[in-house]
Structure formats: C-alpha cells, structure tokens
Write a protein that holds these residues in place. Structure first.
Motif, short mmCIF file in Angstrom:
data_model
loop_
_atom_site.label_atom_id
_atom_site.label_comp_id
_atom_site.label_asym_id
_atom_site.label_seq_id
_atom_site.Cartn_x
_atom_site.Cartn_y
_atom_site.Cartn_z
N THR A 1 16.41 10.95 22.60
CA THR A 1 16.01 11.34 23.95
C THR A 1 14.58 11.89 23.91
OG1 THR A 1 16.72 13.64 23.71
CG2 THR A 1 18.41 12.05 24.41
N PRO A 2 13.92 11.95 25.06
CA PRO A 2 12.57 12.55 25.08
C PRO A 2 12.55 13.96 24.50
CG PRO A 2 12.97 11.36 27.11
CD PRO A 2 14.29 11.36 26.36
N GLU A 3 13.61 14.75 24.80
CA GLU A 3 13.65 16.14 24.30
C GLU A 3 13.78 16.16 22.77
OE1 GLU A 3 15.64 14.90 26.75
OE2 GLU A 3 14.49 15.79 28.41
N GLU A 4 14.64 15.27 22.24
CA GLU A 4 14.80 15.21 20.78
C GLU A 4 13.51 14.78 20.09
OE1 GLU A 4 19.57 14.01 20.58
OE2 GLU A 4 18.05 12.43 20.73
N ARG A 5 12.82 13.82 20.71
CA ARG A 5 11.55 13.35 20.12
C ARG A 5 10.52 14.47 20.09
NH1 ARG A 5 10.67 8.63 24.11
NH2 ARG A 5 12.89 8.29 24.35
N ALA A 6 10.42 15.22 21.19
CA ALA A 6 9.40 16.28 21.28
C ALA A 6 9.65 17.38 20.25
CB ALA A 6 9.39 16.85 22.69
N ALA A 7 10.94 17.57 19.88
CA ALA A 7 11.30 18.65 18.95
C ALA A 7 11.30 18.17 17.49
CB ALA A 7 12.68 19.21 19.31
N ALA A 8 11.10 16.88 17.26
CA ALA A 8 11.14 16.31 15.91
C ALA A 8 9.79 16.46 15.22
CB ALA A 8 11.52 14.84 15.99
N THR A 9 9.82 16.32 13.88
CA THR A 9 8.60 16.35 13.09
C THR A 9 8.51 15.06 12.27
OG1 THR A 9 8.67 18.76 12.88
CG2 THR A 9 7.33 17.59 11.26
N VAL A 10 7.32 14.48 12.19
CA VAL A 10 7.09 13.35 11.30
C VAL A 10 6.27 13.84 10.12
CG1 VAL A 10 5.95 11.11 10.99
CG2 VAL A 10 7.27 11.56 13.08
N TYR A 11 6.85 13.69 8.92
CA TYR A 11 6.17 14.01 7.67
C TYR A 11 5.64 12.70 7.10
CZ TYR A 11 8.72 18.37 8.16
OH TYR A 11 9.21 19.56 8.65
N THR A 12 4.46 12.73 6.50
CA THR A 12 3.88 11.48 6.03
C THR A 12 2.94 11.73 4.86
OG1 THR A 12 2.79 9.46 6.81
CG2 THR A 12 1.99 11.54 7.75
N GLU B 1 0.85 -1.19 0.00
CA GLU B 1 0.00 0.00 0.00
C GLU B 1 0.89 1.25 0.00
OE1 GLU B 1 -2.77 -0.21 3.24
OE2 GLU B 1 -3.50 -2.17 2.60
N PRO B 2 0.51 2.26 -0.78
CA PRO B 2 1.38 3.43 -0.96
C PRO B 2 1.31 4.45 0.18
CG PRO B 2 -0.56 3.66 -2.33
CD PRO B 2 -0.69 2.33 -1.65
N PHE B 3 2.10 4.18 1.22
CA PHE B 3 2.27 5.14 2.31
C PHE B 3 3.75 5.27 2.59
CE2 PHE B 3 -1.95 3.32 3.14
CZ PHE B 3 -2.71 4.46 3.39
N GLY B 4 4.24 6.51 2.81
CA GLY B 4 5.64 6.73 3.16
C GLY B 4 5.75 7.86 4.17
N SER B 5 6.78 7.77 5.04
CA SER B 5 6.95 8.75 6.12
C SER B 5 8.42 8.99 6.39
CB SER B 5 6.30 8.24 7.41
OG SER B 5 5.00 7.75 7.19
N VAL B 6 8.75 10.20 6.84
CA VAL B 6 10.12 10.51 7.27
C VAL B 6 10.08 11.21 8.62
CG1 VAL B 6 11.01 10.67 4.91
CG2 VAL B 6 10.31 12.74 6.08
N LEU B 7 11.12 10.91 9.42
CA LEU B 7 11.29 11.50 10.75
C LEU B 7 12.43 12.50 10.66
CD1 LEU B 7 10.94 11.54 13.90
CD2 LEU B 7 12.45 9.54 13.95
N VAL B 8 12.17 13.76 11.01
CA VAL B 8 13.13 14.85 10.84
C VAL B 8 13.42 15.50 12.19
CG1 VAL B 8 13.53 17.08 9.70
CG2 VAL B 8 12.40 15.23 8.45
N SER B 9 14.71 15.70 12.46
CA SER B 9 15.12 16.30 13.73
C SER B 9 14.79 17.79 13.76
CB SER B 9 16.62 16.11 13.92
OG SER B 9 17.31 16.93 13.00
N ALA B 10 14.96 18.38 14.95
CA ALA B 10 14.68 19.81 15.12
C ALA B 10 15.52 20.67 14.19
CB ALA B 10 14.94 20.21 16.57
#
Ligand SMILES: [Zn+2]
Length: 157
Positions: free
Chosen positions: A68-79, A25-34
């Motif tokens: 880290t929790p701080e890095e996760r909170a500042a990250a963005t998930v594009y999808t 199924e055509p779904f794609g996502s990227v995880l980007v740091s702050a």
C-alpha cells in the motif's frame, strides 16, 4: 543509521557478490518493511542485455505491485551503491521511504574513473538531486572497501 541495520547492508553486499559471480555488475539491494522484515531483494541483471535491470528499479516495481502507499512510505531500501537517477526517480514515483546506501554515486564514479571505465550514458547525481523529498543516508565506511573491491574485480576481469 542504527547498528541493527548493518545486517541489511551486509546482505546487499552479498547480493552484489552474487551478481559478480553471475557475470554481472556488483550491485545488490533489499527492501525492508517498517517492522524490519525483508520483503524483497535483488541484484543487478544487466548482463542479460537490458541495461535498466538495476535492483533498485526492480524493488520499486515490486513495491508498487505488492504494498500500500502507507507501507511503501514507511519502508527502507538498503543498497550497496547509491541509486542512479533512473532508480531514484522510480523510488520517488512509487512513494518509497528512506534509502541507506553503502557507497555513494560519487565514490563509485571516482573508482570507475581510476579503473579507466568509460563514463556511463546517464549522469551521476546524488539521489536528492533527482528526488529531493527522500531521506538518504550513507556512505557506510564499514562496508565501503568491500564494495570497492567488488567493482574492481568486475572491471579488471
Ligand atoms: Zn539504477
């Protein structure tokens, strides 16, 4: 969303196209740091038989293991498509930050209805119905038609 973020969403659409080429199924996502670095990316892998292999779920697990929790909170998930309830829950449980999607769950549900695809076993809900604290942006009209075409190709093949 800033114009400088469009390349991340284009990459999501590329990954969705790769999934389609692989029979998935055509779904794609990227995880980007702050600071704008792509940390991880994935596409749908449910053709394996495991229907939980959504890219957003994989990225949430990757983030829990490597950030880290701080890095996760500042990250963005594009999808390419808005998180389903399972992935929205995983995203919120690991404390990830903002979500930017190309097509909304509502748009996808409408396309699938038009294509005659049976309703999924999990209800379609906006991310904020599941995870009220997550900042969510989308849809992104520049890329929505491309995503619609990928889903149409998948379900017509
Ligand atoms: Zn999902």
């Amino acid at each position: 969303m800033k114009d400088t973020e469009l390349p991340y969403l284009r990459r999501c659409v590329e990954l969705a196209a790769e999934a389609l080429e692989a029979g998935d199924e055509p779904f794609g996502s990227v995880l980007v740091s702050a600071d704008g670095e792509i940390l991880a990316e994935d596409h749908n892998r449910v053709a394996s038989g495991d229907r939980t292999r959504h890219p957003e779920f994989e990225l949430a697990r990757w983030a829990a293991a490597h950030m880290t929790p701080e890095e996760r909170a500042a990250a963005t998930v594009y999808t390419s498509g808005e998180h389903c309830p399972m992935c929205a829950a995983a995203h919120a449980w690991v404390g990830l930050g903002r979500i930017v999607y190309v097509a909304s769950s509502e748009q996808l549900a409408q396309w699938l209805t038009e294509l005659g695809v049976p309703a999924p076993p999990v209800r379609t809900l906006p991310v904020n119905e599941v995870a009220p604290g997550v900042v969510v942006e989308g849809p992104v009209p520049e890329l929505t038609e491309r995503v619609r075409q990928l889903h149409s190709r998948f379900h017509r093949s």
